[in-house]
Design an enzyme around this catalytic site. Structure first.
Site, PDB file in Angstrom:
ATOM      1  N   ASN A 282      54.766  33.670  37.341  1.00 36.94           N
ATOM      2  CA  ASN A 282      53.116  33.309  36.959  1.00 36.94           C
ATOM      3  C   ASN A 282      52.466  32.620  37.918  1.00 36.94           C
ATOM      4  OD1 ASN A 282      51.418  32.677  34.934  1.00 36.94           O
ATOM      5  ND2 ASN A 282      52.145  30.456  34.719  1.00 36.94           N
TER       6      ASN A 282
ATOM      7  N   HIS B 133      49.465  29.664  38.260  1.00 34.71           N
ATOM      8  CA  HIS B 133      49.042  28.340  37.530  1.00 34.71           C
ATOM      9  C   HIS B 133      47.990  27.676  38.227  1.00 34.71           C
ATOM     10  CE1 HIS B 133      48.963  25.387  34.375  1.00 34.71           C
ATOM     11  NE2 HIS B 133      49.010  24.680  35.241  1.00 34.71           N
TER      12      HIS B 133
ATOM     13  N   SER C 252      49.858  27.392  42.281  1.00 41.35           N
ATOM     14  CA  SER C 252      51.157  27.579  42.360  1.00 41.35           C
ATOM     15  C   SER C 252      51.521  28.817  41.780  1.00 41.35           C
ATOM     16  CB  SER C 252      52.027  26.451  41.640  1.00 41.35           C
ATOM     17  OG  SER C 252      51.522  25.207  42.086  1.00 41.35           O
TER      18      SER C 252
ATOM     19  N   ASP D 284      55.373  26.315  32.443  1.00 40.50           N
ATOM     20  CA  ASP D 284      54.789  26.013  33.865  1.00 40.50           C
ATOM     21  C   ASP D 284      55.845  25.050  34.677  1.00 40.50           C
ATOM     22  OD1 ASP D 284      52.554  27.308  33.335  1.00 40.50           O
ATOM     23  OD2 ASP D 284      51.645  25.548  32.577  1.00 40.50           O
TER      24      ASP D 284
HETATM   25  C1  GAR Z   1      43.480  32.043  36.859  1.00 46.12           C
HETATM   26  O1  GAR Z   1      42.899  30.876  37.442  1.00 46.12           O
HETATM   27  C2  GAR Z   1      44.877  31.679  36.596  1.00 46.12           C
HETATM   28  O2  GAR Z   1      45.363  30.706  37.537  1.00 46.12           O
HETATM   29  C3  GAR Z   1      44.667  31.149  35.275  1.00 46.12           C
HETATM   30  O3  GAR Z   1      43.916  31.790  34.704  1.00 46.12           O
HETATM   31  C4  GAR Z   1      42.694  32.421  35.213  1.00 46.12           C
HETATM   32  C5  GAR Z   1      42.774  33.891  34.952  1.00 46.12           C
HETATM   33  O4  GAR Z   1      41.886  34.444  36.061  1.00 46.12           O
HETATM   34  N1  GAR Z   1      45.972  30.920  34.516  1.00 46.12           N
HETATM   35  C6  GAR Z   1      46.231  29.775  33.583  1.00 46.12           C
HETATM   36  O5  GAR Z   1      45.710  28.983  33.414  1.00 46.12           O
HETATM   37  C7  GAR Z   1      47.613  30.022  33.195  1.00 46.12           C
HETATM   38  N2  GAR Z   1      48.065  29.049  32.475  1.00 46.12           N
HETATM   39  P1  GAR Z   1      41.897  36.194  36.256  1.00 46.12           P
HETATM   40  O6  GAR Z   1      42.098  36.771  35.029  1.00 46.12           O
HETATM   41  O7  GAR Z   1      40.492  36.531  36.889  1.00 46.12           O
HETATM   42  O8  GAR Z   1      43.146  36.497  37.194  1.00 46.12           O
END
Ligand code: GAR
Length: 196
Positions: free
Chosen positions: A107, A109, A136, A145
């Site tokens: 994942n 985060h 991370s 997480d």
């Molecule tokens: C990213 O910033 C990722 O780190 C976050 O969602 C966004 C997705 O963007 N993930 C979380 O918050 C997980 N809890 P993307 O769809 O453009 O990759």
């Protein structure tokens, strides 16, 4: 060649970074992009790259997480991935599902874990007056997480930052970090990477 399934809920910019990295002598290829949101923008980007896509909408399952995860498992098993990358996949997964794929699921985060598990990470970093923020990549375990950290990238928090300006600084680092960690992970290398 290792097979990588990527789970998304939104625009899929991390999915694109991962998919576009798996070319040439890379030891893995994307085998499926799956979304729990039927109109997630990332689905079209995956299809444009010739990657098979699937939707498992969580809404009809209401609060029945086990049934939702059963459908998720069925779709994943068809694609037979060696590794699953959660990339902006915004559903909490239960231990039953996680155990099924443990040791094979990553994942990303948007915080410097163990700080700011959960949501609104950038707002919380700004609120706390942190000098640095980042992202991370970690192995997914039953603790939200909380699994072993496989890589981190840092950026400064600047005066006047809003959650949006900070997110815009972190996201390009996510796009560097996640492919970097995945490439190592598929070859069995779990030593953490720290960027820059
Ligand atoms: C990213 O910033 C990722 O780190 C976050 O969602 C966004 C997705 O963007 N993930 C979380 O918050 C997980 N809890 P993307 O769809 O453009 O990759």
């Amino acid at each position: 060649m290792k097979r990588v399934a990527i789970l998304i809920s939104g625009g899929g910019s991390n999915m694109v970074a991962l998919a576009d990295s798996m070319v040439g002598d890379h030891p893995a290829r994307p085998c499926l992009v799956l979304s729990n949101v039927p109109d997630a923008g990332g689905l079209a980007k995956a299809a444009a790259r010739g990657i098979p896509t699937a939707v498992v909408d969580h809404k009809p399952f209401a609060k029945d997480r086990a049934a939702f995860e059963g459908a998720l498992t069925a779709a994943l098993e068809q694609a037979a991935p060696d590794v699953i990358c959660l990339a902006g996949f915004m559903r909490i997964l239960t231990p039953g599902f996680i155990t099924r794929w443990q040791g094979r699921m990553l994942n990303i985060h948007p915080s410097l874990l163990p700080k700011y598990k959960g949501l609104n990470t950038h707002a919380r970093a700004i609120e706390a007056g942190d000098a640095e923020a980042g992202c991370s990549v970690h192995e997914v375990t039953a603790e939200l997480d909380g699994g072993p950290i496989l890589g981190q990238a840092r950026v400064p928090v600047l005066p006047g930052d809003s959650p949006d300006t900070l997110a815009a600084r972190v996201l390009p680092m996510e796009h560097q970090l996640y492919p970097n960690v995945l490439r190592r992970f598929v070859t069995g290398d779990r030593t953490p990477v720290f960027l820059p």
